[in-house]
Design a protein around this motif. Structure first.
Motif, PDB file in Angstrom:
ATOM      1  N   CYS A 111       0.867  -1.181   0.000  1.00  0.00           N
ATOM      2  CA  CYS A 111       0.000   0.000   0.000  1.00  0.00           C
ATOM      3  C   CYS A 111       0.900   1.224   0.000  1.00  0.00           C
ATOM      4  CB  CYS A 111      -0.871  -0.059   1.253  1.00  0.00           C
ATOM      5  SG  CYS A 111      -2.086   1.225   1.385  1.00  0.00           S
ATOM      6  N   ASP A 112       0.715   2.100  -0.976  1.00  0.00           N
ATOM      7  CA  ASP A 112       1.577   3.286  -1.058  1.00  0.00           C
ATOM      8  C   ASP A 112       0.824   4.386  -1.792  1.00  0.00           C
ATOM      9  OD1 ASP A 112       4.920   3.499  -0.737  1.00  0.00           O
ATOM     10  OD2 ASP A 112       3.978   5.054  -1.967  1.00  0.00           O
ATOM     11  N   LEU A 113       1.288   5.621  -1.612  1.00  0.00           N
ATOM     12  CA  LEU A 113       0.690   6.740  -2.363  1.00  0.00           C
ATOM     13  C   LEU A 113       1.232   6.802  -3.779  1.00  0.00           C
ATOM     14  CD1 LEU A 113       0.870   9.552   0.348  1.00  0.00           C
ATOM     15  CD2 LEU A 113      -1.227   8.644  -0.670  1.00  0.00           C
ATOM     16  N   SER A 114       2.421   6.209  -3.998  1.00  0.00           N
ATOM     17  CA  SER A 114       3.103   6.378  -5.276  1.00  0.00           C
ATOM     18  C   SER A 114       2.813   5.232  -6.239  1.00  0.00           C
ATOM     19  CB  SER A 114       4.611   6.487  -5.036  1.00  0.00           C
ATOM     20  OG  SER A 114       5.302   6.329  -6.257  1.00  0.00           O
ATOM     21  N   GLN A 129      -2.722   1.545  -4.606  1.00  0.00           N
ATOM     22  CA  GLN A 129      -2.370   2.946  -4.432  1.00  0.00           C
ATOM     23  C   GLN A 129      -3.477   3.581  -3.614  1.00  0.00           C
ATOM     24  OE1 GLN A 129      -2.637   5.469  -7.874  1.00  0.00           O
ATOM     25  NE2 GLN A 129      -1.047   6.854  -7.146  1.00  0.00           N
ATOM     26  N   ALA A 130      -3.154   3.886  -2.362  1.00  0.00           N
ATOM     27  CA  ALA A 130      -4.184   4.372  -1.451  1.00  0.00           C
ATOM     28  C   ALA A 130      -3.546   5.246  -0.384  1.00  0.00           C
ATOM     29  CB  ALA A 130      -4.896   3.194  -0.790  1.00  0.00           C
ATOM     30  N   ASP A 131      -4.370   6.063   0.239  1.00  0.00           N
ATOM     31  CA  ASP A 131      -3.925   6.907   1.345  1.00  0.00           C
ATOM     32  C   ASP A 131      -4.329   6.219   2.647  1.00  0.00           C
ATOM     33  OD1 ASP A 131      -3.335   8.809   3.187  1.00  0.00           O
ATOM     34  OD2 ASP A 131      -4.706  10.340   2.394  1.00  0.00           O
ATOM     35  N   ALA A 132      -3.341   5.583   3.289  1.00  0.00           N
ATOM     36  CA  ALA A 132      -3.635   4.816   4.507  1.00  0.00           C
ATOM     37  C   ALA A 132      -4.181   5.700   5.615  1.00  0.00           C
ATOM     38  CB  ALA A 132      -2.378   4.089   4.991  1.00  0.00           C
TER      39      ALA A 132
END
Ligand code: ZN
Length: 309
Positions: A111-114, A129-132
């Motif tokens: 899980c990452d923003l990039s 691709q997510a904002d945890a």
């Protein structure tokens, strides 16, 4: 393979030819190059910023093959290996380029923003691709561990409890957290520079890297406990004048009598010094640092367990 949920309303998603769709709110989440994209807009700071990958794969699980996992990245892969059994389902938050060994040992969800970082990580089963800080888009009680390295110090303190609440939601009973992160430090070497030139310290150590979440070791541990986790282990590291070469590179910019020494010491991050120096630091971290004050640590490696309701 674990199916993501809708980050807006947490309903299950169904897969179609273009990606995943939510029957509840109608949103579509495309799958591009194997990455489930849930962000409405790319993140300007993090997109493409961190792509570092931990490549080492041991030839077997025998200790004499696996020991470099203890050496690299502050012992983070070694600690995950110790606390999380093979075959487990594991989420890595802020995974950047990922850890190849995890992909071999676990059912991995990155899980990452990039997007660019995730795109190259075919060795993780799921890449999201997510904002945890908004939602970790996975079902309740669906994973055995939530792990991260150098992610936590990027999270503003006001958002940390929410991420822990999300981690707790997705973890099965008895599930683990393993986080390695930088902390606000009273290290005897660094604090001299910090108090002499606070603006430069902020620029080099905090703002330059997006370290919005520097907190003292015990402040962080209190957050884990408040969120319903039991701290199983925490290991403060780099409590002495022996620091990562990247810290010396920063200290060399303070323009003091020490700067030539620091400029030289920053070369410890290059060959042929890198492996011997790293091994020496790991020995100091393991044998000496446990006897020194918690506040002197520059980073902390923490293992927590989800307590029963
Ligand atoms: Zn939805």
């Amino acid at each position: 393979m674990l199916s993501p949920i809708c980050p807006h309303d947490r309903h299950a998603l169904s897969e179609n030819e273009s990606g995943l769709s939510c029957a509840e709110c109608g949103r579509q989440y495309p799958i591009q190059d194997g990455v489930v994209c849930t962000l409405d807009h790319p993140d300007d700071f993090y997109e493409g910023a961190y792509e570092n990958q931990t490549r080492f794969l041991p030839r077997s699980e025998k200790p004499w093959h696996a020991w470099p996992l203890w050496l690299i990245n502050g012992g983070y892969p070694w600690t995950v290996r110790h606390f999380v059994p093979p075959g487990a389902t594991v989420v890595e938050l802020g995974c950047a380029g990922g850890v190849r060994y995890f992909g071999q040992r676990y059912h991995m969800v990155g899980c990452d923003l990039s997007f660019l970082s995730l795109k190259k990580m075919e060795f993780y089963e799921r890449r999201i691709q997510a904002d945890a800080a908004a939602c970790i888009p996975l079902p309740d009680n669906s994973v055995d561990a939530v792990v991260s390295s150098y992610f936590w110090e990027h999270i503003p303190p006001s958002l940390k409890p929410h991420i822990l609440q999300e981690s707790r939601r997705i973890l099965r009973p008895g599930g683990k957290i393993v986080f390695l992160y930088d902390v606000e430090t009273e290290n005897p070497l660094i604090r001299r520079y910090k108090y002499n030139n606070h603006p430069l310290y902020n620029k080099l150590f905090i703002e330059g890297d997006g370290h919005l979440g520097y907190q003292r070791p015990l402040e962080n541990l209190a957050l884990f406990e408040e969120a319903g986790f039991r701290v199983v282990k925490h290991q403060g590291m780099e409590k002495t004048w022996l620091q990562s070469p990247s810290a010396y590179t920063k200290l060399a910019q303070f323009g003091t009598v020490g700067n030539r020494l620091f400029a030289w010491a920053s070369r410890l991050g290059q060959q042929p010094f890198f492996y011997p120096y790293t091994a020496f630091m790991r020995l100091v971290d393991t044998l000496i640092c446990p006897w020194l004050p918690a506040d002197w640590a520059r980073m902390d490696l923490v293992v927590c367990k989800k307590e029963d309701e």
